[in-house]
Motif scaffolding. Structure first.
Motif, PDB file in Angstrom:
ATOM      1  N   SER A 196      17.116 -35.621 -29.417  1.00 23.62           N
ATOM      2  CA  SER A 196      16.498 -36.912 -29.484  1.00 23.62           C
ATOM      3  C   SER A 196      17.710 -37.844 -29.819  1.00 23.62           C
ATOM      4  CB  SER A 196      15.399 -37.075 -30.555  1.00 23.62           C
ATOM      5  OG  SER A 196      14.589 -36.189 -30.349  1.00 23.62           O
ATOM      6  N   SER A 197      17.403 -39.221 -29.400  1.00 25.00           N
ATOM      7  CA  SER A 197      18.280 -40.434 -29.720  1.00 25.00           C
ATOM      8  C   SER A 197      18.283 -40.565 -31.207  1.00 25.00           C
ATOM      9  CB  SER A 197      17.926 -41.392 -28.967  1.00 25.00           C
ATOM     10  OG  SER A 197      18.251 -41.064 -27.560  1.00 25.00           O
ATOM     11  N   SER A 198      19.202 -41.179 -31.674  1.00 24.32           N
ATOM     12  CA  SER A 198      19.115 -41.790 -33.118  1.00 24.32           C
ATOM     13  C   SER A 198      19.310 -43.299 -33.354  1.00 24.32           C
ATOM     14  CB  SER A 198      20.061 -40.980 -34.152  1.00 24.32           C
ATOM     15  OG  SER A 198      19.989 -41.448 -35.328  1.00 24.32           O
ATOM     16  N   PHE A 199      18.459 -43.981 -34.035  1.00 25.99           N
ATOM     17  CA  PHE A 199      18.612 -45.424 -34.117  1.00 25.99           C
ATOM     18  C   PHE A 199      19.467 -45.855 -35.084  1.00 25.99           C
ATOM     19  CE2 PHE A 199      14.835 -44.881 -31.503  1.00 25.99           C
ATOM     20  CZ  PHE A 199      14.723 -46.094 -30.817  1.00 25.99           C
ATOM     21  N   THR A 200      19.852 -44.966 -36.044  1.00 21.83           N
ATOM     22  CA  THR A 200      21.007 -45.176 -36.917  1.00 21.83           C
ATOM     23  C   THR A 200      21.889 -44.041 -36.903  1.00 21.83           C
ATOM     24  OG1 THR A 200      19.408 -44.218 -38.648  1.00 21.83           O
ATOM     25  CG2 THR A 200      19.130 -46.360 -38.410  1.00 21.83           C
ATOM     26  N   ALA A 201      22.978 -44.308 -37.847  1.00 17.46           N
ATOM     27  CA  ALA A 201      24.059 -43.352 -37.717  1.00 17.46           C
ATOM     28  C   ALA A 201      23.587 -41.959 -38.614  1.00 17.46           C
ATOM     29  CB  ALA A 201      24.970 -44.096 -38.569  1.00 17.46           C
ATOM     30  N   VAL A 202      24.250 -40.929 -37.900  1.00 13.17           N
ATOM     31  CA  VAL A 202      23.909 -39.641 -38.378  1.00 13.17           C
ATOM     32  C   VAL A 202      25.304 -38.904 -38.472  1.00 13.17           C
ATOM     33  CG1 VAL A 202      21.546 -39.307 -37.467  1.00 13.17           C
ATOM     34  CG2 VAL A 202      23.467 -38.738 -36.151  1.00 13.17           C
ATOM     35  N   GLU A 203      25.520 -38.087 -39.563  1.00 15.22           N
ATOM     36  CA  GLU A 203      27.016 -37.665 -39.857  1.00 15.22           C
ATOM     37  C   GLU A 203      27.227 -36.484 -38.904  1.00 15.22           C
ATOM     38  OE1 GLU A 203      29.554 -35.401 -43.327  1.00 15.22           O
ATOM     39  OE2 GLU A 203      27.814 -36.560 -43.773  1.00 15.22           O
ATOM     40  N   VAL A 204      28.435 -36.419 -38.380  1.00  4.31           N
ATOM     41  CA  VAL A 204      28.895 -35.291 -37.315  1.00  4.31           C
ATOM     42  C   VAL A 204      29.120 -34.147 -38.242  1.00  4.31           C
ATOM     43  CG1 VAL A 204      30.240 -34.689 -35.919  1.00  4.31           C
ATOM     44  CG2 VAL A 204      29.494 -36.951 -35.576  1.00  4.31           C
ATOM     45  N   GLU A 205      28.645 -33.134 -38.132  1.00  5.55           N
ATOM     46  CA  GLU A 205      28.777 -31.953 -38.992  1.00  5.55           C
ATOM     47  C   GLU A 205      29.845 -30.885 -38.527  1.00  5.55           C
ATOM     48  OE1 GLU A 205      25.572 -30.352 -41.040  1.00  5.55           O
ATOM     49  OE2 GLU A 205      24.616 -32.231 -41.286  1.00  5.55           O
ATOM     50  N   GLY A 206      30.622 -30.129 -39.278  1.00  2.00           N
ATOM     51  CA  GLY A 206      31.293 -29.194 -38.785  1.00  2.00           C
ATOM     52  C   GLY A 206      32.960 -29.580 -38.540  1.00  2.00           C
ATOM     53  N   LEU A 207      33.122 -30.760 -38.652  1.00  2.00           N
ATOM     54  CA  LEU A 207      34.578 -31.228 -38.535  1.00  2.00           C
ATOM     55  C   LEU A 207      35.327 -30.694 -39.557  1.00  2.00           C
ATOM     56  CD1 LEU A 207      33.954 -34.986 -37.445  1.00  2.00           C
ATOM     57  CD2 LEU A 207      34.411 -32.881 -35.859  1.00  2.00           C
ATOM     58  N   SER A 208      36.788 -30.082 -39.094  1.00  2.00           N
ATOM     59  CA  SER A 208      37.465 -29.587 -40.285  1.00  2.00           C
ATOM     60  C   SER A 208      38.711 -30.645 -40.527  1.00  2.00           C
ATOM     61  CB  SER A 208      38.146 -28.439 -39.828  1.00  2.00           C
ATOM     62  OG  SER A 208      38.970 -28.572 -38.679  1.00  2.00           O
ATOM     63  N   GLY A 209      39.319 -30.724 -41.833  1.00  2.00           N
ATOM     64  CA  GLY A 209      40.128 -31.767 -41.967  1.00  2.00           C
ATOM     65  C   GLY A 209      39.415 -33.092 -42.447  1.00  2.00           C
ATOM     66  N   THR A 210      40.442 -34.241 -42.373  1.00  2.00           N
ATOM     67  CA  THR A 210      39.799 -35.662 -42.923  1.00  2.00           C
ATOM     68  C   THR A 210      40.286 -36.638 -41.534  1.00  2.00           C
ATOM     69  OG1 THR A 210      40.355 -35.423 -44.878  1.00  2.00           O
ATOM     70  CG2 THR A 210      39.995 -37.425 -44.306  1.00  2.00           C
ATOM     71  N   PRO A 211      39.254 -36.562 -40.336  1.00  2.00           N
ATOM     72  CA  PRO A 211      39.634 -37.366 -39.372  1.00  2.00           C
ATOM     73  C   PRO A 211      39.674 -38.816 -39.851  1.00  2.00           C
ATOM     74  CG  PRO A 211      37.407 -36.143 -39.127  1.00  2.00           C
ATOM     75  CD  PRO A 211      37.982 -35.922 -40.604  1.00  2.00           C
ATOM     76  N   ILE A 212      40.642 -39.398 -39.081  1.00  2.00           N
ATOM     77  CA  ILE A 212      40.882 -41.028 -39.385  1.00  2.00           C
ATOM     78  C   ILE A 212      40.733 -41.860 -38.170  1.00  2.00           C
ATOM     79  CG2 ILE A 212      42.825 -40.429 -41.275  1.00  2.00           C
ATOM     80  CD1 ILE A 212      45.059 -40.829 -39.128  1.00  2.00           C
ATOM     81  N   ALA A 213      40.413 -41.260 -37.155  1.00  2.00           N
ATOM     82  CA  ALA A 213      40.212 -41.923 -35.807  1.00  2.00           C
ATOM     83  C   ALA A 213      38.961 -41.234 -35.149  1.00  2.00           C
ATOM     84  CB  ALA A 213      41.339 -41.915 -34.978  1.00  2.00           C
ATOM     85  N   VAL A 214      38.693 -41.830 -34.157  1.00  2.00           N
ATOM     86  CA  VAL A 214      37.373 -41.466 -33.171  1.00  2.00           C
ATOM     87  C   VAL A 214      37.719 -42.218 -31.902  1.00  2.00           C
ATOM     88  CG1 VAL A 214      35.738 -43.212 -33.903  1.00  2.00           C
ATOM     89  CG2 VAL A 214      34.934 -41.136 -33.181  1.00  2.00           C
ATOM     90  N   SER A 215      37.253 -41.220 -30.763  1.00  2.00           N
ATOM     91  CA  SER A 215      37.347 -41.835 -29.549  1.00  2.00           C
ATOM     92  C   SER A 215      35.974 -41.325 -28.788  1.00  2.00           C
ATOM     93  CB  SER A 215      38.679 -41.253 -28.710  1.00  2.00           C
ATOM     94  OG  SER A 215      38.597 -41.649 -27.363  1.00  2.00           O
ATOM     95  N   ALA A 216      35.622 -42.027 -27.846  1.00  2.00           N
ATOM     96  CA  ALA A 216      34.389 -41.746 -27.288  1.00  2.00           C
ATOM     97  C   ALA A 216      34.701 -41.866 -25.630  1.00  2.00           C
ATOM     98  CB  ALA A 216      33.058 -42.731 -27.636  1.00  2.00           C
ATOM     99  N   GLY A 217      33.908 -40.742 -24.978  1.00  2.00           N
ATOM    100  CA  GLY A 217      34.090 -40.695 -23.509  1.00  2.00           C
ATOM    101  C   GLY A 217      32.703 -40.900 -22.908  1.00  2.00           C
ATOM    102  N   TRP A 218      32.290 -40.938 -21.790  1.00  2.43           N
ATOM    103  CA  TRP A 218      31.310 -41.149 -21.215  1.00  2.43           C
ATOM    104  C   TRP A 218      29.882 -40.534 -21.855  1.00  2.43           C
ATOM    105  CZ3 TRP A 218      30.336 -45.107 -18.068  1.00  2.43           C
ATOM    106  CH2 TRP A 218      29.071 -45.063 -17.512  1.00  2.43           C
ATOM    107  N   TYR A 219      30.143 -39.086 -22.051  1.00  4.64           N
ATOM    108  CA  TYR A 219      28.776 -38.528 -22.663  1.00  4.64           C
ATOM    109  C   TYR A 219      29.552 -37.688 -23.796  1.00  4.64           C
ATOM    110  CZ  TYR A 219      25.547 -40.346 -19.683  1.00  4.64           C
ATOM    111  OH  TYR A 219      24.685 -40.938 -18.804  1.00  4.64           O
ATOM    112  N   SER A 220      30.537 -37.755 -24.477  1.00  6.49           N
ATOM    113  CA  SER A 220      31.276 -37.007 -25.355  1.00  6.49           C
ATOM    114  C   SER A 220      32.171 -37.857 -26.377  1.00  6.49           C
ATOM    115  CB  SER A 220      32.201 -35.914 -24.766  1.00  6.49           C
ATOM    116  OG  SER A 220      33.312 -36.345 -24.041  1.00  6.49           O
ATOM    117  N   ALA A 221      32.222 -37.390 -27.808  1.00  7.79           N
ATOM    118  CA  ALA A 221      33.184 -37.978 -28.789  1.00  7.79           C
ATOM    119  C   ALA A 221      34.150 -36.976 -29.137  1.00  7.79           C
ATOM    120  CB  ALA A 221      32.291 -38.367 -29.838  1.00  7.79           C
TER     121      ALA A 221
END
Length: 182
Positions: A157-182
């Protein structure tokens, strides 16, 4: 070529599907290009439903003229910016997937605050049908369409508000998004 009407020196530049946004040296955000779903943040048109006024030269984004923008991202038919206090604001098309993060499916001609985000965002990425932001603590949150799992979990399902992306290691400082992937 110089962008007509922009002036000297741009801070950041972001390219969407058919529109561009850039900051002035003072941190003011200006956009130009196709405005069919209010992704420029300047023209309400008839309900932001595919009939806006295209702009050949940069125009100020409504509601951000007093804010200093330090990050921005132009998506398919929406745009987002992070203002100096770390708040994420988005505008444009929201009726196909809830990419603005304001809890609605309403198209917006002026910036609205993305909810369920702490005001400490440092990076934002607008894509085709979803948006993600990274906080200063390294937490990545996404909202919008999720047919391919682009919100960081199983497809669903789509989410109307922000949900946390789980399972990332380290401390991300940037984000990039493609057509259907981040």
């Amino acid at each position: 070529t110089d962008v007509w009407g922009f002036g000297a020196g741009a801070g950041l530049v972001t390219l969407g599907m058919s529109h561009t946004c850039a900051t002035t040296p003072a941190g003011q955000l200006k956009c130009w290009g196709t405005d069919d779903y209010c992704q420029l943040g300047v023209d309400a048109g008839p309900g932001c439903s595919g009939f806006g006024t295209n702009r050949r030269s940069p125009v100020d984004v409504w509601g951000l003229t007093a804010d200093t923008v330090f990050a921005a991202s132009a998506g398919y038919q929406h745009s987002c910016a992070i203002v100096l206090d770390g708040t994420v604001k988005c505008w444009g098309r929201n009726d196909q997937s809830p990419v603005l993060g304001d809890g609605t499916s309403t198209n917006r001609s002026a910036p609205v605050t993305a909810t369920v985000l702490s005001p400490d965002s440092i990076a934002v990425a607008a894509a085709a049908n979803f948006t993600c932001a990274t906080s200063s603590a390294g937490v990545v949150r996404c909202w919008g369409g999720n047919s391919f799992g682009q919100l960081g979990g199983d497809a669903g399902s789509s989410s109307f508000t922000a949900v946390e992306v789980e399972g990332l290691s380290g401390t991300p400082i940037a984000v990039s998004a493609g057509w259907y992937s981040a």
